[in-house]
Scaffold this motif. Structure first.
Motif, mmCIF file in Angstrom:
data_model
loop_
_atom_site.group_PDB
_atom_site.id
_atom_site.type_symbol
_atom_site.label_atom_id
_atom_site.label_comp_id
_atom_site.label_asym_id
_atom_site.label_seq_id
_atom_site.Cartn_x
_atom_site.Cartn_y
_atom_site.Cartn_z
ATOM 1 N N LEU A 112 1.002 -1.108 0.072
ATOM 2 C CA LEU A 112 -0.328 -0.016 -0.572
ATOM 3 C C LEU A 112 0.882 1.563 -0.096
ATOM 4 N N TRP A 113 2.396 1.311 0.499
ATOM 5 C CA TRP A 113 3.032 2.411 1.112
ATOM 6 C C TRP A 113 4.134 2.277 0.011
ATOM 7 N N GLY A 114 3.684 1.257 -1.181
ATOM 8 C CA GLY A 114 5.674 0.992 -1.964
ATOM 9 C C GLY A 114 6.257 0.262 -1.161
ATOM 10 N N MET A 115 6.742 0.392 -1.236
ATOM 11 C CA MET A 115 8.179 -0.971 -0.691
ATOM 12 C C MET A 115 7.365 -0.878 1.605
ATOM 13 N N GLY A 116 6.959 -0.396 2.114
ATOM 14 C CA GLY A 116 6.199 -0.211 2.906
ATOM 15 C C GLY A 116 4.883 -0.363 3.309
ATOM 16 N N GLN A 117 4.818 -1.212 4.515
ATOM 17 C CA GLN A 117 3.274 -1.507 4.723
ATOM 18 C C GLN A 117 2.519 -0.359 5.222
ATOM 19 N N TYR A 118 3.296 0.363 5.823
ATOM 20 C CA TYR A 118 2.798 1.483 6.469
ATOM 21 C C TYR A 118 3.213 3.001 6.443
ATOM 22 N N PRO A 119 2.874 3.801 6.551
ATOM 23 C CA PRO A 119 3.455 5.048 6.609
ATOM 24 C C PRO A 119 4.413 5.485 7.378
ATOM 25 N N VAL A 120 5.293 5.051 8.014
ATOM 26 C CA VAL A 120 5.802 4.539 9.079
ATOM 27 C C VAL A 120 6.680 6.439 9.796
ATOM 28 N N PRO A 121 5.764 6.960 10.778
ATOM 29 C CA PRO A 121 6.726 8.695 11.163
ATOM 30 C C PRO A 121 8.400 8.495 10.951
ATOM 31 N N GLY A 122 8.776 9.825 10.709
ATOM 32 C CA GLY A 122 9.962 9.386 10.402
ATOM 33 C C GLY A 122 10.699 10.165 9.512
ATOM 34 N N PHE A 123 12.019 10.950 9.130
ATOM 35 C CA PHE A 123 12.377 10.931 8.164
ATOM 36 C C PHE A 123 12.803 10.478 7.828
ATOM 37 N N ILE A 124 13.287 10.034 6.820
ATOM 38 C CA ILE A 124 14.899 8.774 5.568
ATOM 39 C C ILE A 124 15.450 9.811 5.261
ATOM 40 N N GLY A 125 15.480 11.465 4.955
ATOM 41 C CA GLY A 125 16.297 11.766 4.490
ATOM 42 C C GLY A 125 16.291 12.220 2.900
ATOM 43 N N ALA A 126 15.969 13.058 2.186
ATOM 44 C CA ALA A 126 15.786 13.609 1.170
ATOM 45 C C ALA A 126 16.640 12.793 -0.195
ATOM 46 N N ALA A 127 15.962 11.519 -0.476
ATOM 47 C CA ALA A 127 16.168 10.542 -1.408
ATOM 48 C C ALA A 127 15.918 11.312 -2.572
ATOM 49 N N PRO A 128 17.071 11.382 -4.106
ATOM 50 C CA PRO A 128 16.818 11.243 -5.058
ATOM 51 C C PRO A 128 15.664 10.015 -6.094
ATOM 52 N N ILE A 129 14.745 11.484 -6.936
ATOM 53 C CA ILE A 129 13.974 10.585 -7.527
ATOM 54 C C ILE A 129 14.851 8.814 -8.355
ATOM 55 N N PRO A 130 14.363 8.504 -8.301
ATOM 56 C CA PRO A 130 14.656 6.728 -9.526
ATOM 57 C C PRO A 130 14.901 7.643 -10.328
ATOM 58 N N ALA A 131 15.889 6.997 -11.363
ATOM 59 C CA ALA A 131 15.837 7.140 -13.215
ATOM 60 C C ALA A 131 14.532 6.579 -12.933
ATOM 61 N N ASP A 132 14.921 5.635 -13.354
ATOM 62 C CA ASP A 132 12.977 5.210 -14.275
ATOM 63 C C ASP A 132 11.562 6.175 -13.550
ATOM 64 N N VAL A 133 11.735 6.570 -12.545
ATOM 65 C CA VAL A 133 10.505 7.266 -12.395
ATOM 66 C C VAL A 133 11.411 9.031 -12.833
ATOM 67 N N ARG A 134 11.847 9.236 -12.779
ATOM 68 C CA ARG A 134 12.456 10.558 -13.309
ATOM 69 C C ARG A 134 12.106 10.628 -15.132
ATOM 70 N N GLN A 135 12.403 9.469 -15.672
ATOM 71 C CA GLN A 135 12.083 9.134 -16.904
ATOM 72 C C GLN A 135 10.528 9.378 -16.933
ATOM 73 N N GLN A 136 10.553 9.029 -16.586
ATOM 74 C CA GLN A 136 8.157 9.011 -17.333
ATOM 75 C C GLN A 136 7.575 10.484 -16.356
ATOM 76 N N LEU A 137 8.323 10.622 -15.416
ATOM 77 C CA LEU A 137 7.691 12.043 -14.794
ATOM 78 C C LEU A 137 7.967 13.317 -16.225
ATOM 79 N N SER A 138 9.534 13.222 -16.524
ATOM 80 C CA SER A 138 9.577 13.808 -18.272
ATOM 81 C C SER A 138 9.260 13.665 -19.172
ATOM 82 N N LEU A 139 8.203 12.743 -19.174
ATOM 83 C CA LEU A 139 7.193 12.675 -20.070
ATOM 84 C C LEU A 139 6.206 13.568 -20.962
ATOM 85 N N TYR A 140 5.354 13.908 -19.128
ATOM 86 C CA TYR A 140 4.492 15.381 -19.052
ATOM 87 C C TYR A 140 5.340 16.359 -18.781
ATOM 88 N N GLY A 141 5.614 16.592 -19.270
ATOM 89 C CA GLY A 141 6.410 17.959 -19.798
ATOM 90 C C GLY A 141 6.181 19.365 -18.830
#
Length: 271
Positions: A112-141
């Motif tokens: 339900l929450w991607g790789m996790g089962q719960y939206p666990v509180p707390g920060f994981i640090g600002a992670a970069p958007i994965p390359a495949d997701v970035r490529q998909q988003l670039s198609l939106y213009g």
């Protein structure tokens, strides 16, 4: 615990260093039924007057009180990506928002929450958007399409409910699991169709379709079955015994058995 989503409306939202506003609306997705964001009315102290708050930052222990406490600062909220709630929230905007706070992307994973089962509180640090997701988003213009699966709870309330053999009532609200942040049931008010009627619950996995143009929700259950189903009393806590009785009445499997060991998270009542 299962709670009425309407009870969040109007609650004061408190950051680590002060109030940031009140809950105005809730956005959920109509595929996994996850509660993805609270829409907060911040008044005039933020540029847009509204911000999104993810369940990742919500202190679940405080939900029994009359406030929603979040693990954020007022400055973080003020500097967060702007949003126009009069327009669909795009997947690109979501990616920008989640990256800003350092939250993981909830889509694309097995749970339900991607790789996790719960939206666990707390920060994981600002992670970069994965390359495949970035490529998909670039198609939106410059004009990314809205996320067709992200919906306003306020808009869906009052939608007509269509049973297999005709109208049965309208959507009055939703019941959500405050641990998994997932909508489990629609609250249906049958009294306009059936004088002296009642409110009943329909599980989200019994909903066959939501017609956003006709403003209706459809199910393959019959009107007579819904009329005879167990009453819902909002003053009484929904426990597993009631859920089991409701599912047994319709001869349906419970989500807690279907999700055991995989898929979206278990309910707190299931443990």
């Amino acid at each position: 615990m299962l709670r009425d989503l309407n009870h969040l409306h109007g609650r004061t939202v408190v950051a680590r260093d002060g109030d940031i506003g009140s809950v105005q609306d809730i956005y959920f997705d109509d595929e996994a039924w996850g509660v993805r964001y609270l829409v907060i009315d911040t008044g005039d102290w933020t540029p847009e007057g509204q911000v999104l708050i993810s369940p990742y930052s919500v202190d679940r222990a405080e939900l029994s009180a009359d406030i929603v406490r979040v693990d954020l600062t007022r400055q973080q909220v003020k500097d967060s990506p702007s949003i126009d709630t009069h327009k669909p929230v795009s997947r690109q905007h979501e990616a920008e928002y989640l990256r800003y706070y350092g939250f993981p992307l909830y889509w694309g994973g097995p749970n339900l929450w991607g790789m996790g089962q719960y939206p666990v509180p707390g920060f994981i640090g600002a992670a970069p958007i994965p390359a495949d997701v970035r490529q998909q988003l670039s198609l939106y213009g410059d004009k990314p399409p809205g996320d067709v699966h992200l919906r306003s709870a306020s808009h869906v309330e009052r939608y007509a409910v269509e049973a297999l053999d005709g109208s049965i009532g309208h959507v009055r609200g939703f019941i959500f699991d405050d641990e998994a942040w997932v909508i489990r049931y629609f609250v249906v008010d049958t009294r306009a169709w059936w004088p002296g009627g009642k409110e009943v619950l329909l599980a989200t996995h019994w909903i066959d379709d939501i017609d956003w143009f006709a403003s209706s929700v459809s199910t393959s259950l019959t009107r007579e079955a819904i009329k005879a189903s167990p009453d819902y009393d909002e003053s009484i806590l929904i426990d597993r015994a009631y859920e089991a009785r409701l599912h047994d009445f319709y001869r349906k499997s419970g989500y807690w058995t279907e999700e055991k060991g995989s898929g979206p998270a278990r309910s707190a009542a299931d443990r």
